[in-house]
Design a protein around this motif. Structure first.
Motif: not given
Length: 137
Positions: A53-60, A78-80
């Motif tokens: 839930p805390r990982v941004h989907p774009d870009p992952a 990825a971005y948290v």
């Protein structure tokens, strides 16, 4: 003081303005990893990022990026979604532990620097039935 020309060439990041923190980790898997195991690890890690839930989907993303000197090299990028660094460290730790679990659950192992030495004077094997198990000399 910093000269104006030098200052304008710098890449600056405003920590107060960001809403996410980069999670970028290289992973090295052993050369004994079979291609199907590698595919399973990649799929499991991609799902791990998608489901968190805390990982941004774009870009992952998780990609097999190169045949390294000692390992099959993957990159997790990825971005948290947090601006608090302590919270980021907690989430990053959780992700790294889950990554370690996923790698092991799919029959793969992390690599460490190693070399194969042939002592009997015979040439190194020319083919490998595993496909990816070529060794760095």
């Amino acid at each position: 003081s910093v000269p104006h020309a030098e200052f304008s060439a710098l890449q600056l990041e405003s920590f107060s303005a960001r809403d996410r923190i980069l999670f970028r980790h290289p992973l090295g898997l052993r050369y004994e990893t079979e291609p199907e195991q590698l595919r399973q690890v990649l799929a499991a890690l991609r799902e791990l990022l998608r489901a968190h839930p805390r990982v941004h989907p774009d870009p992952a993303r998780v990609r097999f990026v190169r045949f390294g000197s000692y390992s099959l090299d993957l990159e997790v990028f990825a971005y948290v979604t947090t601006c608090d660094y302590d919270e980021y460290l907690e989430i990053a730790e959780e992700l790294l532990l889950r990554i370690a679990e996923s790698v092991g659950a799919n029959g793969a192992e992390f690599a460490f620097p190693s070399q194969t030495v042939y002592l009997d004077g015979n040439a190194a094997p020319t083919s490998d039935p595993g496909g990816l198990s070529a060794r760095a000399a």
